[in-house]
Design a protein around this motif. Structure first.
Motif, PDB file in Angstrom:
ATOM      1  N   UNK A 121       1.760 -25.917 -53.909  1.00 45.61           N
ATOM      2  CA  UNK A 121       3.055 -25.255 -53.811  1.00 45.61           C
ATOM      3  C   UNK A 121       3.911 -25.557 -55.019  1.00 45.61           C
ATOM      4  N   UNK A 122       5.213 -25.716 -54.763  1.00 48.09           N
ATOM      5  CA  UNK A 122       6.154 -25.980 -55.837  1.00 48.09           C
ATOM      6  C   UNK A 122       6.920 -27.267 -55.566  1.00 48.09           C
ATOM      7  N   UNK A 123       7.205 -27.983 -56.626  1.00 48.83           N
ATOM      8  CA  UNK A 123       8.044 -29.173 -56.581  1.00 48.83           C
ATOM      9  C   UNK A 123       9.122 -28.965 -57.622  1.00 48.83           C
ATOM     10  N   UNK A 124      10.354 -28.858 -57.163  1.00 45.98           N
ATOM     11  CA  UNK A 124      11.481 -28.588 -58.058  1.00 45.98           C
ATOM     12  C   UNK A 124      11.233 -27.333 -58.893  1.00 45.98           C
ATOM     13  N   UNK A 125      10.625 -26.307 -58.268  1.00 50.94           N
ATOM     14  CA  UNK A 125      10.388 -25.035 -58.933  1.00 50.94           C
ATOM     15  C   UNK A 125       9.140 -24.969 -59.790  1.00 50.94           C
ATOM     16  N   UNK A 126       8.436 -26.099 -59.943  1.00 47.98           N
ATOM     17  CA  UNK A 126       7.202 -26.126 -60.743  1.00 47.98           C
ATOM     18  C   UNK A 126       6.008 -25.973 -59.801  1.00 47.98           C
ATOM     19  N   UNK A 127       5.058 -25.113 -60.169  1.00 50.06           N
ATOM     20  CA  UNK A 127       3.951 -24.761 -59.279  1.00 50.06           C
ATOM     21  C   UNK A 127       2.656 -25.462 -59.664  1.00 50.06           C
ATOM     22  N   UNK A 128       1.876 -25.823 -58.628  1.00 53.56           N
ATOM     23  CA  UNK A 128       0.570 -26.431 -58.855  1.00 53.56           C
ATOM     24  C   UNK A 128       0.084 -27.156 -57.622  1.00 53.56           C
ATOM     25  N   UNK A 129      -0.814 -28.095 -57.817  1.00 48.64           N
ATOM     26  CA  UNK A 129      -1.335 -28.912 -56.722  1.00 48.64           C
ATOM     27  C   UNK A 129      -1.191 -30.392 -57.084  1.00 48.64           C
ATOM     28  N   UNK A 130      -1.137 -31.219 -56.039  1.00 51.77           N
ATOM     29  CA  UNK A 130      -1.079 -32.671 -56.175  1.00 51.77           C
ATOM     30  C   UNK A 130      -1.859 -33.289 -55.029  1.00 51.77           C
ATOM     31  N   UNK A 131      -2.560 -34.387 -55.276  1.00 54.99           N
ATOM     32  CA  UNK A 131      -3.169 -35.152 -54.194  1.00 54.99           C
ATOM     33  C   UNK A 131      -2.185 -36.236 -53.768  1.00 54.99           C
ATOM     34  N   UNK A 132      -2.011 -36.350 -52.457  1.00 52.54           N
ATOM     35  CA  UNK A 132      -1.120 -37.359 -51.888  1.00 52.54           C
ATOM     36  C   UNK A 132      -1.966 -38.336 -51.084  1.00 52.54           C
ATOM     37  N   UNK A 133      -1.685 -39.631 -51.218  1.00 50.88           N
ATOM     38  CA  UNK A 133      -2.432 -40.644 -50.486  1.00 50.88           C
ATOM     39  C   UNK A 133      -1.473 -41.536 -49.727  1.00 50.88           C
ATOM     40  N   UNK A 134      -1.887 -41.904 -48.491  1.00 48.13           N
ATOM     41  CA  UNK A 134      -1.058 -42.737 -47.632  1.00 48.13           C
ATOM     42  C   UNK A 134      -1.849 -43.919 -47.098  1.00 48.13           C
ATOM     43  N   UNK A 135      -1.169 -45.043 -46.948  1.00 45.51           N
ATOM     44  CA  UNK A 135      -1.698 -46.214 -46.267  1.00 45.51           C
ATOM     45  C   UNK A 135      -0.589 -46.715 -45.365  1.00 45.51           C
ATOM     46  N   UNK A 191      -1.739 -27.332 -62.905  1.00 47.06           N
ATOM     47  CA  UNK A 191      -0.688 -26.371 -63.232  1.00 47.06           C
ATOM     48  C   UNK A 191       0.531 -27.088 -63.792  1.00 47.06           C
ATOM     49  N   UNK A 192       1.710 -26.661 -63.362  1.00 44.98           N
ATOM     50  CA  UNK A 192       2.957 -27.259 -63.842  1.00 44.98           C
ATOM     51  C   UNK A 192       3.218 -28.645 -63.248  1.00 44.98           C
ATOM     52  N   UNK A 193       2.360 -29.085 -62.302  1.00 43.50           N
ATOM     53  CA  UNK A 193       2.501 -30.411 -61.698  1.00 43.50           C
ATOM     54  C   UNK A 193       1.571 -31.447 -62.349  1.00 43.50           C
ATOM     55  N   UNK A 194       0.812 -31.027 -63.361  1.00 41.05           N
ATOM     56  CA  UNK A 194      -0.096 -31.936 -64.065  1.00 41.05           C
ATOM     57  C   UNK A 194       0.694 -33.098 -64.659  1.00 41.05           C
ATOM     58  N   UNK A 195       0.133 -34.291 -64.528  1.00 37.24           N
ATOM     59  CA  UNK A 195       0.741 -35.480 -65.115  1.00 37.24           C
ATOM     60  C   UNK A 195       1.784 -36.169 -64.260  1.00 37.24           C
ATOM     61  N   UNK A 196       2.164 -35.580 -63.121  1.00 39.64           N
ATOM     62  CA  UNK A 196       3.185 -36.208 -62.288  1.00 39.64           C
ATOM     63  C   UNK A 196       2.630 -37.400 -61.527  1.00 39.64           C
TER      64      UNK A 196
END
Length: 126
Positions: free
Chosen positions: A64-78, A99-104
């Motif tokens: 989706x988008x984060x602060x208007x920037x589009x792409x994908x991210x992996x989220x991990x929880x413990x 996408x625009x979320x690369x490097x975050x």
């Protein structure tokens, strides 16, 4: 550091058991606010939450988008709970963005959870 506020709702569906885990769940989330989109993943649980001692690990892919920037991210929880005291680590997996979320990179902090299951989250980007 940049901070964003978001919400999500989560649906958990029991999955096939995995050796060494008390439970396995498929998860899907719908995100809104500063992070808009969906995520899907897997959660493994251990312990007995009724006694106040349990844990889980989860990995999910946000699209989706984060602060208007589009792409994908992996989220991990413990998440762990010992003696009824919960502790949670929730991070953006380094190197996972596209996408625009690369490097975050960054962390997520869960604030309140409404009666309808809406989770209020603060996302802190490094």
């Amino acid at each position: 550091m940049t901070t964003h506020r978001a919400t999500f709702t989560v649906d958990l569906t029991p999955g096939e058991p995995v050796p060494g885990a008390a439970g396995r769940f498929e998860l899907s989330k719908t995100w809104g606010g500063g992070a808009a989109g969906t995520s899907r993943g897997v959660m493994l649980t251990a312990g007995d939450p009724a006694t106040g001692s349990a844990s889980y690990v989860a990995s999910e892919l946000f699209e989706g988008t984060l602060d208007g920037r589009e792409g994908t991210l992996a989220l991990q929880q413990l998440g762990t709970m010992a003696g009824g005291d919960p502790e949670l680590q929730y991070v953006i997996a380094p190197g996972s963005g596209t996408g625009e979320l690369a490097g975050l990179t960054g962390t997520l902090l869960i604030g309140t959870i409404d009666e309808d299951g809406t989770h209020h989250v603060t996302i802190e980007l490094d």
